[in-house]
Design a protein around this motif. Structure first.
Motif, PDB file in Angstrom:
ATOM      1  N   ASN A 121      62.659 -32.691  85.799  1.00  0.00           N
ATOM      2  CA  ASN A 121      61.553 -31.834  85.334  1.00  0.00           C
ATOM      3  C   ASN A 121      60.220 -32.322  85.878  1.00  0.00           C
ATOM      4  OD1 ASN A 121      63.087 -30.026  83.968  1.00  0.00           O
ATOM      5  ND2 ASN A 121      62.845 -30.985  81.955  1.00  0.00           N
ATOM      6  N   MET A 122      60.071 -33.630  85.956  1.00  0.00           N
ATOM      7  CA  MET A 122      58.826 -34.192  86.513  1.00  0.00           C
ATOM      8  C   MET A 122      58.648 -33.723  87.961  1.00  0.00           C
ATOM      9  SD  MET A 122      57.848 -38.204  87.206  1.00  0.00           S
ATOM     10  CE  MET A 122      58.904 -38.502  88.625  1.00  0.00           C
ATOM     11  N   HIS A 123      59.683 -33.867  88.766  1.00  0.00           N
ATOM     12  CA  HIS A 123      59.565 -33.468  90.178  1.00  0.00           C
ATOM     13  C   HIS A 123      59.343 -31.962  90.303  1.00  0.00           C
ATOM     14  CE1 HIS A 123      61.666 -37.397  91.465  1.00  0.00           C
ATOM     15  NE2 HIS A 123      60.389 -37.465  91.767  1.00  0.00           N
ATOM     16  N   LEU A 124      60.024 -31.217  89.468  1.00  0.00           N
ATOM     17  CA  LEU A 124      59.892 -29.761  89.522  1.00  0.00           C
ATOM     18  C   LEU A 124      58.460 -29.335  89.165  1.00  0.00           C
ATOM     19  CD1 LEU A 124      61.725 -27.185  89.797  1.00  0.00           C
ATOM     20  CD2 LEU A 124      61.733 -27.130  87.308  1.00  0.00           C
ATOM     21  N   LEU A 125      57.966 -29.813  88.036  1.00  0.00           N
ATOM     22  CA  LEU A 125      56.637 -29.384  87.577  1.00  0.00           C
ATOM     23  C   LEU A 125      55.516 -29.947  88.446  1.00  0.00           C
ATOM     24  CD1 LEU A 125      57.070 -29.581  83.697  1.00  0.00           C
ATOM     25  CD2 LEU A 125      57.164 -27.575  85.158  1.00  0.00           C
ATOM     26  N   ALA A 126      55.724 -31.131  89.000  1.00  0.00           N
ATOM     27  CA  ALA A 126      54.667 -31.722  89.836  1.00  0.00           C
ATOM     28  C   ALA A 126      54.597 -31.061  91.202  1.00  0.00           C
ATOM     29  CB  ALA A 126      54.897 -33.219  90.003  1.00  0.00           C
ATOM     30  N   SER A 127      55.679 -30.401  91.611  1.00  0.00           N
ATOM     31  CA  SER A 127      55.658 -29.827  92.963  1.00  0.00           C
ATOM     32  C   SER A 127      55.321 -28.336  92.961  1.00  0.00           C
ATOM     33  CB  SER A 127      57.002 -30.055  93.652  1.00  0.00           C
ATOM     34  OG  SER A 127      58.014 -29.447  92.889  1.00  0.00           O
ATOM     35  N   GLN A 128      55.282 -27.720  91.769  1.00  0.00           N
ATOM     36  CA  GLN A 128      54.913 -26.300  91.706  1.00  0.00           C
ATOM     37  C   GLN A 128      53.404 -26.154  91.612  1.00  0.00           C
ATOM     38  OE1 GLN A 128      56.844 -25.092  88.136  1.00  0.00           O
ATOM     39  NE2 GLN A 128      58.768 -24.560  89.137  1.00  0.00           N
TER      40      GLN A 128
END
Ligand code: 13P
Ligand code: SF4
Length: 309
Positions: free
Chosen positions: A297-304
């Protein structure tokens, strides 16, 4: 002698198809030897995406643990298994579950500086470089943040509409940075800007010209036209700051700001761990799968990207 050992490490690395990652707080000689040097967020991405079978993580335990959670099929090693993070150890999975029972409606956010058992009970992990971006995307009104109270308090200032429940953890190095020591440096270097890691207390953040992660501090000092900077974070960062900015001046307030655990890595223990494939990160699969969710979730939200309207 040290040069010989460095050569041997690089030779072994090729033989074992290994990658060496180092955090900015590592000793300078270790940073120079590493394939990648960076902040916690950057290193977690490299660990996730690299093709090598072995990752030698020169940092502290939560970093190597996160690498293993993200890449279960890779062998993740540490030069020194006792290199921990005292802040991460201030929160346990059991204590978190108890607090969650009192706030069942809270969205639970952990700093990546936390144990795997804690991450297993969280909705998302954040790093200091990604926290604000991630929080902007969380619609929930009630946020539980752990374990760093200072970082949690800093984040909460950007979201006055939300309610924050903060854990009482802190980093022993950053929490003791003194305002007087910064002001003494400011008197000596009147044009110096004060660059601060958000793990510092509010009274330090209040006198900062810039607040950000290790990579944020390096970027700021590199791009800024000023020449003098007071750096309120662990002094290992000076290595990269000086390398990138040989003509600028950096001052650490007080005696020193040193994370002893980050300094446990040596050529000797790195060589030994790689040669003998020692200090492997092992995480129970059930816990790993649960912790994976918060890191993904961290990678997903930080990359959007976030729309501002
Ligand atoms: P960064 O994510 O800014 O590199 O910080 C990691 C850390 O442990 C700070 O104390
Ligand atoms: Fe943990 Fe502080 Fe060391 Fe960072 S500097 S690894 S927060 S003890």
């Amino acid at each position: 002698m040290a040069m010989d050992l460095a050569k041997e490490i690089l030779k072994l690395k090729r033989e074992k198809n290994a990658l060496i990652l180092a955090h900015y707080y590592q000793p300078g000689i270790i940073q120079d030897l590493a394939d990648y040097v960076g902040d916690s967020y950057y290193l977690s991405e490299i660990a996730r995406d690299c093709k090598e079978e072995v990752i030698m993580f020169c940092g502290v335990k939560f970093m190597a643990e996160s690498a293993k959670v993200l890449s279960p099929n890779k062998t993740v090693l540490m030069p020194c298994p006792s290199a921990g993070c005292s802040m991460a150890d201030m929160a346990s999975g059991k204590a978190l579950l108890e607090l969650k029972e009192k706030h069942p409606d809270a969205y639970v956010v952990c700093y990546i500086n936390s144990t795997c058992n804690v991450k297993a009970h969280c909705d998302v992990a954040v790093t200091s470089s990604s926290a604000l971006k991630i929080l902007k995307k969380i619609p929930n009104k009630k946020i539980m943040f752990l374990p760093d109270r200072n970082l949690g308090e800093y984040i909460s200032e950007f979201f006055p509409e939300k309610e924050f429940i903060l854990w009482d953890g802190f980093c022993r190095c950053h929490n003791k940075v003194s305002r007087e020591d910064i002001l003494i440096e400011k008197e000596k270097h009147i044009n110096a800007k004060v660059l601060v890691h958000p793990e510092c207390t509010k009274e330090i953040r209040d006198i900062a010209d810039y607040i950000g992660s290790t990579s944020g501090i390096i970027d700021y000092a590199t791009k800024d036209e000023g020449t003098d900077f007071i750096i309120a974070t662990e002094e290992g960062i000076l290595h990269e700051l000086k390398k990138k900015n040989p003509n600028k001046n950096f001052f650490i307030p007080g005696d020193k700001i040193c994370c002893q655990d980050m300094k446990k890595t040596t050529f000797e223990n790195l060589y030994d761990a790689l040669l003998n494939m020692k200090n492997e990160m092992i995480i129970e699969e059930n816990v790993r799968k649960k912790a994976l969710r918060s890191l993904e979730n961290m990678h997903l939200l930080a990359s959007q990207d976030v729309r501002s309207n």
